[in-house]
Design an enzyme around this catalytic site. Sequence first.
Site, mmCIF file in Angstrom:
data_model
loop_
_atom_site.group_PDB
_atom_site.id
_atom_site.type_symbol
_atom_site.label_atom_id
_atom_site.label_comp_id
_atom_site.label_asym_id
_atom_site.label_seq_id
_atom_site.Cartn_x
_atom_site.Cartn_y
_atom_site.Cartn_z
ATOM 1 N N LEU A 34 34.595 33.464 43.942
ATOM 2 C CA LEU A 34 33.588 32.996 42.973
ATOM 3 C C LEU A 34 32.493 34.046 42.783
ATOM 4 C CD1 LEU A 34 33.274 29.164 43.749
ATOM 5 C CD2 LEU A 34 34.778 30.328 42.126
ATOM 6 N N THR A 133 47.455 45.740 34.648
ATOM 7 C CA THR A 133 46.989 45.972 33.278
ATOM 8 C C THR A 133 47.702 47.160 32.633
ATOM 9 O OG1 THR A 133 45.044 46.715 32.049
ATOM 10 C CG2 THR A 133 45.093 47.287 34.353
ATOM 11 N N ASP A 134 47.717 47.171 31.296
ATOM 12 C CA ASP A 134 48.261 48.336 30.589
ATOM 13 C C ASP A 134 47.326 49.543 30.689
ATOM 14 O OD1 ASP A 134 46.232 47.473 28.895
ATOM 15 O OD2 ASP A 134 47.469 47.346 27.090
ATOM 16 N N GLU A 135 46.076 49.317 31.122
ATOM 17 C CA GLU A 135 45.122 50.432 31.175
ATOM 18 C C GLU A 135 45.516 51.486 32.207
ATOM 19 O OE1 GLU A 135 40.975 49.650 30.983
ATOM 20 O OE2 GLU A 135 41.217 47.950 29.632
ATOM 21 N N TYR A 159 37.639 51.272 36.625
ATOM 22 C CA TYR A 159 38.426 50.033 36.666
ATOM 23 C C TYR A 159 39.923 50.338 36.656
ATOM 24 C CZ TYR A 159 41.115 46.156 34.730
ATOM 25 O OH TYR A 159 42.095 45.213 34.516
ATOM 26 N N LYS A 163 42.872 49.778 39.511
ATOM 27 C CA LYS A 163 44.068 48.963 39.295
ATOM 28 C C LYS A 163 45.334 49.813 39.505
ATOM 29 C CE LYS A 163 44.489 45.237 38.081
ATOM 30 N NZ LYS A 163 44.566 43.925 38.815
ATOM 31 N N PRO A 214 27.645 44.461 18.763
ATOM 32 C CA PRO A 214 27.647 45.883 19.142
ATOM 33 C C PRO A 214 29.043 46.496 19.177
ATOM 34 C CG PRO A 214 27.399 44.513 21.096
ATOM 35 C CD PRO A 214 27.488 43.574 19.935
ATOM 36 N N ARG A 223 43.469 47.919 20.294
ATOM 37 C CA ARG A 223 43.946 47.145 21.433
ATOM 38 C C ARG A 223 45.085 46.236 20.962
ATOM 39 N NH1 ARG A 223 41.485 50.586 23.371
ATOM 40 N NH2 ARG A 223 39.844 50.567 24.962
HETATM 41 P P1 NAD Z 1 38.164 37.769 35.565
HETATM 42 O O1 NAD Z 1 37.120 38.812 35.816
HETATM 43 O O2 NAD Z 1 37.942 36.762 34.487
HETATM 44 O O3 NAD Z 1 38.416 36.940 36.905
HETATM 45 C C1 NAD Z 1 38.540 37.551 38.158
HETATM 46 C C2 NAD Z 1 38.515 36.466 39.220
HETATM 47 O O4 NAD Z 1 38.681 37.108 40.502
HETATM 48 C C3 NAD Z 1 37.190 35.701 39.276
HETATM 49 O O5 NAD Z 1 37.434 34.321 39.399
HETATM 50 C C4 NAD Z 1 36.511 36.244 40.515
HETATM 51 O O6 NAD Z 1 35.659 35.301 41.156
HETATM 52 C C5 NAD Z 1 37.706 36.592 41.398
HETATM 53 N N1 NAD Z 1 37.409 37.644 42.382
HETATM 54 C C6 NAD Z 1 36.804 38.833 42.152
HETATM 55 N N2 NAD Z 1 36.672 39.503 43.309
HETATM 56 C C7 NAD Z 1 37.229 38.739 44.281
HETATM 57 C C8 NAD Z 1 37.409 38.907 45.678
HETATM 58 N N3 NAD Z 1 36.977 39.994 46.328
HETATM 59 N N4 NAD Z 1 38.041 37.925 46.360
HETATM 60 C C9 NAD Z 1 38.471 36.786 45.726
HETATM 61 N N5 NAD Z 1 38.294 36.570 44.419
HETATM 62 C C10 NAD Z 1 37.688 37.544 43.694
HETATM 63 O O7 NAD Z 1 39.507 38.564 35.340
HETATM 64 P P2 NAD Z 1 40.713 38.246 34.346
HETATM 65 O O8 NAD Z 1 40.402 38.794 33.011
HETATM 66 O O9 NAD Z 1 41.103 36.833 34.495
HETATM 67 O O10 NAD Z 1 41.857 39.187 34.981
HETATM 68 C C11 NAD Z 1 42.670 38.713 36.031
HETATM 69 C C12 NAD Z 1 43.620 39.818 36.454
HETATM 70 O O11 NAD Z 1 44.432 40.195 35.352
HETATM 71 C C13 NAD Z 1 42.930 41.093 36.942
HETATM 72 O O12 NAD Z 1 43.677 41.587 38.023
HETATM 73 C C14 NAD Z 1 43.005 42.026 35.746
HETATM 74 O O13 NAD Z 1 43.033 43.362 36.172
HETATM 75 C C15 NAD Z 1 44.321 41.600 35.131
HETATM 76 N N6 NAD Z 1 44.426 41.801 33.669
HETATM 77 C C16 NAD Z 1 43.454 41.351 32.816
HETATM 78 C C17 NAD Z 1 43.613 41.490 31.435
HETATM 79 C C18 NAD Z 1 42.577 40.976 30.451
HETATM 80 O O14 NAD Z 1 42.690 41.251 29.261
HETATM 81 N N7 NAD Z 1 41.575 40.220 30.882
HETATM 82 C C19 NAD Z 1 44.753 42.103 30.942
HETATM 83 C C20 NAD Z 1 45.723 42.574 31.834
HETATM 84 C C21 NAD Z 1 45.548 42.398 33.193
HETATM 85 O O1 DAU Z 2 44.117 46.220 28.279
HETATM 86 C C1 DAU Z 2 43.899 45.272 29.290
HETATM 87 C C2 DAU Z 2 42.445 45.252 29.671
HETATM 88 O O2 DAU Z 2 41.749 44.627 28.603
HETATM 89 C C3 DAU Z 2 42.181 44.520 30.979
HETATM 90 O O3 DAU Z 2 42.806 45.203 32.030
HETATM 91 C C4 DAU Z 2 40.682 44.408 31.254
HETATM 92 O O4 DAU Z 2 40.456 43.643 32.422
HETATM 93 C C5 DAU Z 2 40.036 43.733 30.067
HETATM 94 O O5 DAU Z 2 38.632 43.660 30.242
HETATM 95 C C6 DAU Z 2 40.360 44.484 28.776
HETATM 96 O O6 DAU Z 2 39.733 45.789 28.778
HETATM 97 P P1 DAU Z 2 39.034 46.400 27.473
HETATM 98 O O7 DAU Z 2 38.065 47.428 27.897
HETATM 99 O O8 DAU Z 2 40.051 46.783 26.461
HETATM 100 O O9 DAU Z 2 38.292 45.057 26.949
HETATM 101 P P2 DAU Z 2 36.833 44.805 26.359
HETATM 102 O O10 DAU Z 2 36.816 43.409 25.830
HETATM 103 O O11 DAU Z 2 35.758 45.196 27.300
HETATM 104 O O12 DAU Z 2 36.791 45.804 25.120
HETATM 105 C C7 DAU Z 2 37.774 45.749 24.092
HETATM 106 C C8 DAU Z 2 37.481 46.878 23.119
HETATM 107 O O13 DAU Z 2 36.237 46.572 22.436
HETATM 108 C C9 DAU Z 2 37.269 48.219 23.793
HETATM 109 O O14 DAU Z 2 37.807 49.235 22.958
HETATM 110 C C10 DAU Z 2 35.755 48.368 23.868
HETATM 111 C C11 DAU Z 2 35.271 47.597 22.643
HETATM 112 N N1 DAU Z 2 33.956 46.928 22.809
HETATM 113 C C12 DAU Z 2 33.756 46.124 23.869
HETATM 114 C C13 DAU Z 2 32.538 45.500 24.070
HETATM 115 C C14 DAU Z 2 32.308 44.628 25.281
HETATM 116 C C15 DAU Z 2 32.975 47.115 21.835
HETATM 117 O O15 DAU Z 2 33.171 47.823 20.841
HETATM 118 N N2 DAU Z 2 31.766 46.479 22.027
HETATM 119 C C16 DAU Z 2 31.504 45.692 23.109
HETATM 120 O O16 DAU Z 2 30.358 45.186 23.225
#
Ligand code: NAD
Ligand code: DAU
Length: 356
Positions: A34, A133-135, A159, A163, A214, A223
């Site tokens: 959390l 992640t694809d990143e 980040y 990963k 922004p 993306r």
């Molecule tokens: P999120 O930031 O919404 O949630 C992360 C969760 O992990 C939170 O509930 C947080 O409390 C918990 N957490 C963080 N540190 C912790 C720790 N030390 N111990 C236990 N719990 C902990 O993330 P998300 O967007 O749901 O992403 C989940 C996973 O999927 C991540 O591994 C992320 O790299 C991967 N992922 C995310 C995306 C995306 O677009 N959001 C895409 C591809 C992969």
């Molecule tokens: O590709 C998978 C990833 O997607 C995950 O692994 C990450 O956890 C997840 O956060 C996401 O990463 P991005 O950096 O692509 O997501 P974000 O929403 O932060 O940004 C999406 C795009 O928008 C990126 O090119 C940055 C841009 N952006 C983002 C924010 C927050 C803006 O232009 N303005 C903003 O304020």
Amino acid sequence: MKILLTGGAGFIGSAVIRHVIDDTWHSVVNVDKLTYAGNLASLGEVSDSSRYAFEQVDICDADALRGVFERHRPDAVMHLAAESHVDRSIHGPADFIQTNLVGTGVLLEVARSYFETLTEEGRQAFRFHHVSTDEVYGDLEGPGGLFTESTPYAPSSPYSASKAGSDHLVRAWHRTFGLPVLVTNCSNNYGPYHFPEKLIPLMILNARAGKPLPVYGDGSQVRDWLYVEDHARALITVLESGVIGETYNIGGHNEHRNLDVVERICALLEELAPEHPVGVASYADLITYVKDRPGHDLRYAIDAGKISRELGWQPRETFDSGLRKTVQWYLENESWIEGVTSGSYREWTTHHYGSN
Ligand code: NAD
Ligand code: DAU
């Protein structure tokens, strides 16, 4: 199957838990520290289920994790817990190294010790599914090309580097210790319960509040967007049917430039929330170009052919249908939004974007 799922109070983890409880007969133990990103309100609909349990534990705490494995005796681990926001990793990488690298290492070691206590039958069935992640692949230059499972790793941000390191640890635990692992690498998710530090929910909430939208740089970065419930189904499909040691890329075939995404959100708001905030003539007038993200990846795009061919998974939502549902959800869920946009959220937005 009893699944020990880490990070279940986050955006994707909570979607997986809702899917498990609503659509399968599996049970799930949610292990979550959390952090600011973890929110139990995202699990309100399912938290009373007898197939759901919660343990507030940091994955870096080996003793506490061992206790969880002993108490619950899971059949599988699905590991999502991570620090997930690229911008925060640029402001402060330490938490990313700690949770994403050290935490994954600790979880692997605890899972390996537990795995060795299982019967032959239990070991045959056990899986450690790492959600990534694809990143990790870095970015694609220009409009052609897709990330496949064999694209070399070239992460750009703290980040994505953390990963990438965690993916390497998981594969090493398979090759060296025989832990039965699965790895998935997914593109950008969007949908309900998305913490509003990320592009799509941030833009919806800022627009409704009459605040600037922004856009980093010129907004031309691309993306590949996937609706979070499609990702949740893909993850359970891989856990149930994936081949041990294999990697599966997951994506939505929905590539869009950031600026186009923001303009579509504005257009949807014009339709679904036509009463503008005071002083705002149209939502799109709020679009503001701001300083670019350092090291900003230009384009991500996933070839999801392997999971489609081998496991039969396909996304169900188009970007139009998913984005409409998402905007509608944020308009209808003010109490969830109020719960997550508290003091620490305001501190982050002021720190990162300034006081507007
Ligand atoms: P999120 O930031 O919404 O949630 C992360 C969760 O992990 C939170 O509930 C947080 O409390 C918990 N957490 C963080 N540190 C912790 C720790 N030390 N111990 C236990 N719990 C902990 O993330 P998300 O967007 O749901 O992403 C989940 C996973 O999927 C991540 O591994 C992320 O790299 C991967 N992922 C995310 C995306 C995306 O677009 N959001 C895409 C591809 C992969
Ligand atoms: O590709 C998978 C990833 O997607 C995950 O692994 C990450 O956890 C997840 O956060 C996401 O990463 P991005 O950096 O692509 O997501 P974000 O929403 O932060 O940004 C999406 C795009 O928008 C990126 O090119 C940055 C841009 N952006 C983002 C924010 C927050 C803006 O232009 N303005 C903003 O304020």
